[in-house]
Motif scaffolding. Structure first.
Motif, PDB file in Angstrom:
ATOM      1  N   ARG A 133      -4.022 -18.398   7.592  1.00  0.00           N
ATOM      2  CA  ARG A 133      -3.250 -17.154   7.570  1.00  0.00           C
ATOM      3  C   ARG A 133      -3.026 -16.761   6.115  1.00  0.00           C
ATOM      4  O   ARG A 133      -2.635 -17.593   5.295  1.00  0.00           O
ATOM      5  N   VAL A 134      -3.259 -15.483   5.837  1.00  0.00           N
ATOM      6  CA  VAL A 134      -3.181 -14.983   4.464  1.00  0.00           C
ATOM      7  C   VAL A 134      -2.127 -13.880   4.377  1.00  0.00           C
ATOM      8  O   VAL A 134      -2.165 -12.911   5.150  1.00  0.00           O
ATOM      9  N   LYS A 135      -1.211 -14.031   3.444  1.00  0.00           N
ATOM     10  CA  LYS A 135      -0.180 -13.018   3.217  1.00  0.00           C
ATOM     11  C   LYS A 135      -0.765 -11.871   2.396  1.00  0.00           C
ATOM     12  O   LYS A 135      -1.285 -12.089   1.300  1.00  0.00           O
ATOM     13  N   PRO A 136      -0.710 -10.625   2.904  1.00  0.00           N
ATOM     14  CA  PRO A 136      -1.295  -9.492   2.167  1.00  0.00           C
ATOM     15  C   PRO A 136      -0.630  -9.285   0.810  1.00  0.00           C
ATOM     16  O   PRO A 136       0.588  -9.426   0.666  1.00  0.00           O
ATOM     17  N   ALA A 137      -1.436  -8.937  -0.172  1.00  0.00           N
ATOM     18  CA  ALA A 137      -0.892  -8.603  -1.492  1.00  0.00           C
ATOM     19  C   ALA A 137      -0.252  -7.217  -1.465  1.00  0.00           C
ATOM     20  O   ALA A 137       0.768  -6.981  -2.113  1.00  0.00           O
ATOM     21  N   ALA A 138      -0.853  -6.298  -0.717  1.00  0.00           N
ATOM     22  CA  ALA A 138      -0.335  -4.928  -0.618  1.00  0.00           C
ATOM     23  C   ALA A 138       0.807  -4.870   0.387  1.00  0.00           C
ATOM     24  O   ALA A 138       0.813  -5.596   1.381  1.00  0.00           O
ATOM     25  N   ASP A 139       1.765  -3.999   0.099  1.00  0.00           N
ATOM     26  CA  ASP A 139       2.862  -3.744   1.037  1.00  0.00           C
ATOM     27  C   ASP A 139       2.470  -2.528   1.877  1.00  0.00           C
ATOM     28  O   ASP A 139       2.576  -1.390   1.429  1.00  0.00           O
TER      29      ASP A 139
END
Length: 281
Positions: free
Chosen positions: A258-264
Motif C-alpha cells: 500500500r502506497v500513500k499518495p504524495a498528492a492531496d
C-alpha cells in the motif's frame, strides 16, 4: 383737680401705647402668616406643575432620546459588522490567492520532474459526482495535449489524459474507482529497485494498492514510489508516493504493498501536463 387730669392723661397715653403695641403685634403676626400661606400655595402650584407637566414631558423626552441613542448604536453596530464581514472576506480571499501563488511557484520548481520534460500549468473543473474519478483541464490539442499524457500537482502525479478536444482534456485520476489501465511503477528500496503495477486506489486506507513483480522481504521506511517508464505509459521518475505498508504472504515475502499518495487529491489548486522538452508547444 390737676392730679385727676394728669392721671387721666396717663391712662390715655397708656391705652394708646397698649393699643399701638397690640396692633403692631397683630399686624406682624398676620403679615408672617400671610407670607407662609403664599409660600405654601406657591410651592404647591410649583409641585403640581413639576409632577403633572414637567416630569412627564421630561420622561417622554428622555425615552425618545434613549431610543435615538439605541438607534444610532444599532446603525453603528450594523456598519461595524458589515466592515468586519468585509475584512474577513478580504482576508479569506488574500489567503486563497496567497495559497494559489505559492502553488504556482511550486509548479515552476518541481524537483521530481525528469530533466528532459517540462510542464504546462492549468486550471481545471471538478464535478462532485466524479470527485475521485476525473477532472477536466483547460488545455487541449491546440496546446499540444494528447492522450496518455501525465498530469501532476506540485506534490506528485495525479492522473493521465484519457480524451482531448481542441481546448480541453479529460484526466482520469489515480483515485478512480475503475481505472482504464494499470500504471507501471518502481519502488526505490535502498539500493534495490522493485517494479510493479499500480492497480487501484483503496478508499478505506486512502492508499494505492500495488502488485509487485518480485518478492521483497522488507521495505525501508518511506521508500519512494515513482513511475518506471516501462511500457511507454508515463515518463520515468514521476513521483507517486511512499510505501505505507505491505501485505505479507504465508512464506514471509510480500507481493502487494500500500502506497500513500504524495498528492492531496482533496486539495488541488492547479495542475500541470507533463511534456517532453523537445515537443512542439
Amino acid at each position: 383737680m390737676n392730679n385727676r387730669k394728669k392721671q387721666r392723661n396717663k391712662r390715655i397715653v397708656l391705652i394708646i401705647t397698649v393699643a399701638i403695641v397690640v396692633f403692631s403685634t397683630i399686624s406682624l403676626v398676620f403679615s408672617r402668616t400671610q407670607g407662609g400661606l403664599e409660600r405654601m400655595v406657591s410651592d404647591s402650584i410649583a409641585a403640581i406643575e413639576y409632577y403633572v407637566v414637567k416630569k412627564p414631558v421630561e420622561f417622554v423626552s428622555n425615552l425618545f432620546s434613549e431610543y435615538n441613542e439605541l438607534k444610532d448604536v444599532y446603525k453603528e453596530n450594523k456598519i461595524l459588522k458589515a466592515k468586519l464581514s468585509s475584512y474577513a472576506s478580504v482576508e479569506v480571499n488574500t489567503d486563497v490567492l496567497s495559497k494559489e501563488i505559492d502553488e504556482l511557484k511550486k509548479m515552476l520548481n518541481i524537483e521530481y520532474l525528469p530533466t528532459d520534460y517540462n510542464v504546462k500549468t492549468t486550471s481545471f473543473v471538478r464535478e462532485s459526482d466524479d470527485w475521485n474519478n476525473e477532472i477536466t483541464i483547460d488545455l487541449g490539442s491546440l496546446a499540444g495535449v494528447s492522450k496518455d499524457m501525465v498530469v501532476i500537482s506540485s506534490k506528485g502525479m495525479i492522473g493521465k489524459v484519457t480524451s482531448v478536444t481542441e481546448v480541453t482534456a479529460r484526466v482520469q485520476l489515480l483515485t478512480a474507482e475503475n481505472p482504464t489501465s494499470a500504471l507501471p511503477i518502481q519502488v526505490i528500496n535502498g539500493d534495490q529497485n522493485v517494479y510493479g503495477l499500480l492497480n487501484r486506489y483503496d478508499i478505506e486506507s486512502k492508499c494505492f494498492e500495488i502488485t509487485l513483480f518480485s518478492d521483497v522481504e522488507k521495505f525501508e521506511d518511506n521508500a519512494k514510489v515513482i513511475t518506471s517508464g516501462l511500457g511507454g505509459k508515463a515518463p520515468k521518475g514521476i513521483y507517486i508516493g511512499t510505501v505505507e505498508s505491505s501485505i505479507v504472504s504465508e512464506d514471509g515475502t510480500s507481493k502487494t504493498i500500500r502506497v500513500k499518495p504524495a498528492a492531496d487529491f482533496n486539495d488541488l489548486s492547479y495542475v500541470a501536463v507533463v511534456f517532453r522538452s523537445d515537443s512542439n508547444e
